[in-house]
Design a protein around this motif. Structure first.
Motif, PDB file in Angstrom:
ATOM      1  N   VAL A  62       0.762  -1.263  -0.024  1.00 38.85           N
ATOM      2  CA  VAL A  62       0.207  -0.067   0.004  1.00 38.85           C
ATOM      3  C   VAL A  62       0.811   1.270   0.121  1.00 38.85           C
ATOM      4  O   VAL A  62       2.091   1.373   0.273  1.00 38.85           O
ATOM      5  N   GLU A  63       0.159   2.364  -0.321  1.00 34.21           N
ATOM      6  CA  GLU A  63       0.768   3.697  -0.172  1.00 34.21           C
ATOM      7  C   GLU A  63       0.543   4.223   1.196  1.00 34.21           C
ATOM      8  O   GLU A  63      -0.768   4.138   1.414  1.00 34.21           O
ATOM      9  N   VAL A  64       1.412   4.883   1.990  1.00 30.57           N
ATOM     10  CA  VAL A  64       1.122   5.233   3.276  1.00 30.57           C
ATOM     11  C   VAL A  64       1.323   6.903   2.925  1.00 30.57           C
ATOM     12  O   VAL A  64       2.468   7.285   2.837  1.00 30.57           O
ATOM     13  N   VAL A  65       0.370   7.372   3.559  1.00 29.98           N
ATOM     14  CA  VAL A  65       0.458   8.998   3.631  1.00 29.98           C
ATOM     15  C   VAL A  65       0.163   9.603   5.016  1.00 29.98           C
ATOM     16  O   VAL A  65      -0.695   8.888   5.585  1.00 29.98           O
ATOM     17  N   GLN A  66       0.758  10.582   5.436  1.00 30.66           N
ATOM     18  CA  GLN A  66       0.469  11.181   6.696  1.00 30.66           C
ATOM     19  C   GLN A  66      -0.667  12.241   6.463  1.00 30.66           C
ATOM     20  O   GLN A  66      -0.038  13.209   6.079  1.00 30.66           O
ATOM     21  N   GLY A  67      -1.358  12.454   7.601  1.00 28.20           N
ATOM     22  CA  GLY A  67      -2.357  13.239   7.688  1.00 28.20           C
ATOM     23  C   GLY A  67      -3.294  13.152   8.903  1.00 28.20           C
ATOM     24  O   GLY A  67      -3.262  12.153   9.432  1.00 28.20           O
ATOM     25  N   ASP A  68      -3.707  14.430   9.335  1.00 24.65           N
ATOM     26  CA  ASP A  68      -4.564  14.396  10.192  1.00 24.65           C
ATOM     27  C   ASP A  68      -6.248  15.172  10.127  1.00 24.65           C
ATOM     28  O   ASP A  68      -6.071  16.228   9.520  1.00 24.65           O
ATOM     29  N   VAL A  69      -7.153  14.377  10.098  1.00 17.20           N
ATOM     30  CA  VAL A  69      -8.552  14.729   9.727  1.00 17.20           C
ATOM     31  C   VAL A  69      -8.823  16.160  10.570  1.00 17.20           C
ATOM     32  O   VAL A  69      -9.940  17.230  10.664  1.00 17.20           O
ATOM     33  N   LEU A  70      -8.126  16.193  11.870  1.00 15.92           N
ATOM     34  CA  LEU A  70      -8.318  17.490  12.555  1.00 15.92           C
ATOM     35  C   LEU A  70      -7.534  18.579  12.305  1.00 15.92           C
ATOM     36  O   LEU A  70      -7.565  19.871  12.878  1.00 15.92           O
ATOM     37  N   VAL A  71      -6.546  18.236  11.325  1.00 17.45           N
ATOM     38  CA  VAL A  71      -5.834  19.598  10.861  1.00 17.45           C
ATOM     39  C   VAL A  71      -5.984  19.814   9.238  1.00 17.45           C
ATOM     40  O   VAL A  71      -5.257  18.898   8.554  1.00 17.45           O
ATOM     41  N   PRO A  72      -6.901  20.297   8.695  1.00 16.79           N
ATOM     42  CA  PRO A  72      -7.355  20.428   7.416  1.00 16.79           C
ATOM     43  C   PRO A  72      -6.177  20.585   6.349  1.00 16.79           C
ATOM     44  O   PRO A  72      -6.219  20.150   5.312  1.00 16.79           O
ATOM     45  N   GLU A  73      -5.215  21.402   6.789  1.00 19.22           N
ATOM     46  CA  GLU A  73      -4.132  21.622   5.745  1.00 19.22           C
ATOM     47  C   GLU A  73      -3.343  20.443   5.352  1.00 19.22           C
ATOM     48  O   GLU A  73      -2.647  20.565   4.546  1.00 19.22           O
ATOM     49  N   THR A  74      -3.222  19.471   6.216  1.00 19.06           N
ATOM     50  CA  THR A  74      -2.611  18.225   5.914  1.00 19.06           C
ATOM     51  C   THR A  74      -3.363  17.292   4.990  1.00 19.06           C
ATOM     52  O   THR A  74      -3.015  16.259   4.656  1.00 19.06           O
ATOM     53  N   LEU A  75      -4.655  17.710   4.537  1.00 15.42           N
ATOM     54  CA  LEU A  75      -5.434  16.486   3.855  1.00 15.42           C
ATOM     55  C   LEU A  75      -5.444  16.714   2.452  1.00 15.42           C
ATOM     56  O   LEU A  75      -5.296  15.753   1.650  1.00 15.42           O
ATOM     57  N   PRO A  76      -5.320  17.930   1.610  1.00 11.41           N
ATOM     58  CA  PRO A  76      -5.346  18.180   0.126  1.00 11.41           C
ATOM     59  C   PRO A  76      -4.269  17.280  -0.377  1.00 11.41           C
ATOM     60  O   PRO A  76      -4.801  16.607  -1.352  1.00 11.41           O
ATOM     61  N   ALA A  77      -3.131  17.391  -0.155  1.00 10.94           N
ATOM     62  CA  ALA A  77      -2.130  16.390  -0.856  1.00 10.94           C
ATOM     63  C   ALA A  77      -2.380  15.083  -0.805  1.00 10.94           C
ATOM     64  O   ALA A  77      -2.015  14.218  -1.640  1.00 10.94           O
ATOM     65  N   THR A  78      -2.820  14.575   0.387  1.00 12.76           N
ATOM     66  CA  THR A  78      -3.224  13.125   0.651  1.00 12.76           C
ATOM     67  C   THR A  78      -4.436  12.479  -0.305  1.00 12.76           C
ATOM     68  O   THR A  78      -4.233  11.230  -0.452  1.00 12.76           O
ATOM     69  N   LEU A  79      -5.091  13.439  -0.670  1.00 10.33           N
ATOM     70  CA  LEU A  79      -6.149  13.098  -1.329  1.00 10.33           C
ATOM     71  C   LEU A  79      -5.995  13.339  -2.949  1.00 10.33           C
ATOM     72  O   LEU A  79      -6.984  12.503  -3.782  1.00 10.33           O
ATOM     73  N   GLN A  80      -4.955  13.643  -3.375  1.00  8.12           N
ATOM     74  CA  GLN A  80      -4.978  13.930  -4.786  1.00  8.12           C
ATOM     75  C   GLN A  80      -4.691  12.362  -5.619  1.00  8.12           C
ATOM     76  O   GLN A  80      -4.124  11.427  -5.282  1.00  8.12           O
ATOM     77  N   GLY A  81      -5.594  12.439  -6.690  1.00  9.99           N
ATOM     78  CA  GLY A  81      -5.814  11.270  -7.487  1.00  9.99           C
ATOM     79  C   GLY A  81      -6.560  10.100  -7.053  1.00  9.99           C
ATOM     80  O   GLY A  81      -6.719   8.981  -7.669  1.00  9.99           O
ATOM     81  N   VAL A  82      -7.330  10.318  -5.736  1.00  2.44           N
ATOM     82  CA  VAL A  82      -8.199   9.291  -4.958  1.00  2.44           C
ATOM     83  C   VAL A  82      -9.494   9.271  -5.862  1.00  2.44           C
ATOM     84  O   VAL A  82     -10.224  10.293  -5.908  1.00  2.44           O
ATOM     85  N   GLN A  83      -9.826   8.202  -6.211  1.00  2.00           N
ATOM     86  CA  GLN A  83     -11.264   8.017  -6.771  1.00  2.00           C
ATOM     87  C   GLN A  83     -12.716   7.782  -5.706  1.00  2.00           C
ATOM     88  O   GLN A  83     -13.390   8.408  -5.625  1.00  2.00           O
ATOM     89  N   VAL A  84     -12.193   6.911  -4.779  1.00  2.00           N
ATOM     90  CA  VAL A  84     -13.006   6.635  -3.522  1.00  2.00           C
ATOM     91  C   VAL A  84     -12.523   6.510  -2.096  1.00  2.00           C
ATOM     92  O   VAL A  84     -11.277   6.152  -2.494  1.00  2.00           O
ATOM     93  N   ALA A  85     -12.941   7.008  -1.399  1.00  2.00           N
ATOM     94  CA  ALA A  85     -12.244   7.211   0.044  1.00  2.00           C
ATOM     95  C   ALA A  85     -13.262   6.630   0.995  1.00  2.00           C
ATOM     96  O   ALA A  85     -14.352   6.785   1.098  1.00  2.00           O
ATOM     97  N   TYR A  86     -12.638   5.674   2.023  1.00  2.00           N
ATOM     98  CA  TYR A  86     -13.427   5.043   2.792  1.00  2.00           C
ATOM     99  C   TYR A  86     -13.189   5.912   4.027  1.00  2.00           C
ATOM    100  O   TYR A  86     -12.043   6.147   4.622  1.00  2.00           O
ATOM    101  N   TYR A  87     -14.572   6.548   4.932  1.00  2.00           N
ATOM    102  CA  TYR A  87     -14.070   7.106   6.330  1.00  2.00           C
ATOM    103  C   TYR A  87     -14.529   6.279   7.117  1.00  2.00           C
ATOM    104  O   TYR A  87     -15.593   6.196   7.481  1.00  2.00           O
ATOM    105  N   LEU A  88     -13.548   5.729   8.011  1.00  2.00           N
ATOM    106  CA  LEU A  88     -13.970   4.598   8.953  1.00  2.00           C
ATOM    107  C   LEU A  88     -13.234   5.210  10.310  1.00  2.00           C
ATOM    108  O   LEU A  88     -12.744   4.637  11.228  1.00  2.00           O
TER     109      LEU A  88
END
Length: 309
Positions: free
Chosen positions: A52-78
């Protein structure tokens, strides 16, 4: 969407129970997987880590999220909180809004969420209500959402199953408050994973709230007695008129390894009747035949006997 389309699937909550079990299922089906984590070190030792590809980010720190989601078609929010704290509800909502907004801006096509059962007219426990509002926050801010709603998940390592297991193994005569006799519809972890995986290839499941459950409607007492039968144990349930969730959580902590601050929100949720009321799951996924509770327990016990995988 199929693996042949070569989509990139993001999974959040991979250090949790469901997320950690979903990743190998996605890989086995041929999907590319990206895992979002706050601390990549917590994934050390996972057998699938190099796939897998591992990316570091925190859903409580919104500025960490945009780069991690680039190219993603579907996201599981668990992601959801189980610890008792004064601000957990607001933190869950902020996290869901941050993720939904970032997913929408990144062009993610769909978010898949796993929430909890519970009738909207019921006075839901704080944690069940938080899970319901998390799904709504994702819908309000993000791409189309597929929200699955489930009650107790039965599998080795799941909080609900481990509570049943430890209580039944350690207490021959169980003092049972009223929540032990509330009806629920437990579901095997394998069936939860089957739904989560199958929705990728069922476009009609977009923008749907889908209630899922196993073949049986039981009380928590039935679940403990059913576990006892599988283990060849004789157990008795002794009803008591009053035992608050707070006292119950301390009792559970005394008997099991489950901390009181985690046990309390779980027990508070057990006061609500959690039963599938709609036929959406069968209509959208007719090939999935959820197993009964006894079969789910047998499968969980076999996995425990086999040891870590």
């Amino acid at each position: 969407m199929s693996p042949q389309d070569n989509p990139l699937i993001m999974v959040t909550g991979v250090t949790g129970y469901v997320g950690g079990r979903l990743v190998p299922r996605l890989l086995a089906a041929g999907y590319r997987v990206r895992c979002l984590v706050r601390d990549p070190a917590r994934l050390q030792g996972r057998s699938w880590l190099d796939q897998v590809e591992v990316v570091q980010g925190d859903v409580l720190v919104p500025e960490t999220l945009p780069a991690t989601l680039q190219g993603v078609q579907v996201a599981y929010y668990l992601i959801h909180s189980m610890m008792s704290s004064a601000d957990f509800h607001e933190r869950d909502l902020v996290a869901a809004r941050n993720f939904g907004e970032a997913a929408r801006q990144a062009g993610v096509e769909r978010v898949i969420n796993l929430g909890g059962l519970g009738e909207p007219h019921q006075a839901l426990s704080e944690h069940l209500d938080s899970r319901r509002q998390t799904g709504q926050a994702l819908r309000d801010t993000g791409p189309p959402v597929t929200e699955f709603r489930a009650a107790a998940i039965i599998g080795s390592g799941s909080l609900s199953f481990e509570m049943v297991r430890y209580l039944t193994e350690r207490v021959p005569v169980m003092i049972c408050p009223s929540w032990v006799f509330t009806r629920t519809q437990p579901i095997a972890i394998n069936d939860v994973l089957s739904y989560l995986l199958a929705t990728l290839t069922v476009p009609e499941s977009r923008d749907q709230i889908i209630e899922i459950g196993g073949a049986d409607v039981l009380t928590y007492g039935d679940m403990m007695l059913g576990y006892a039968r599988e283990r060849g144990l004789t157990r008795w349930l002794l009803p008591v008129p009053v035992l608050t969730p707070r006292l119950s959580s301390h009792w559970v902590h005394w008997v099991t390894p489950i901390p009181a601050e985690i046990g309390r929100p779980l027990i508070e949720g057990l006061r609500n009747e959690l039963i599938v009321r709609t036929g959406t799951a069968r209509q959208l996924f007719p090939e999935i035949e959820p197993m009964d509770y006894q079969a789910a327990v047998r499968r969980a016990l076999r996995r425990l006997e086999a040891g870590p995988i």
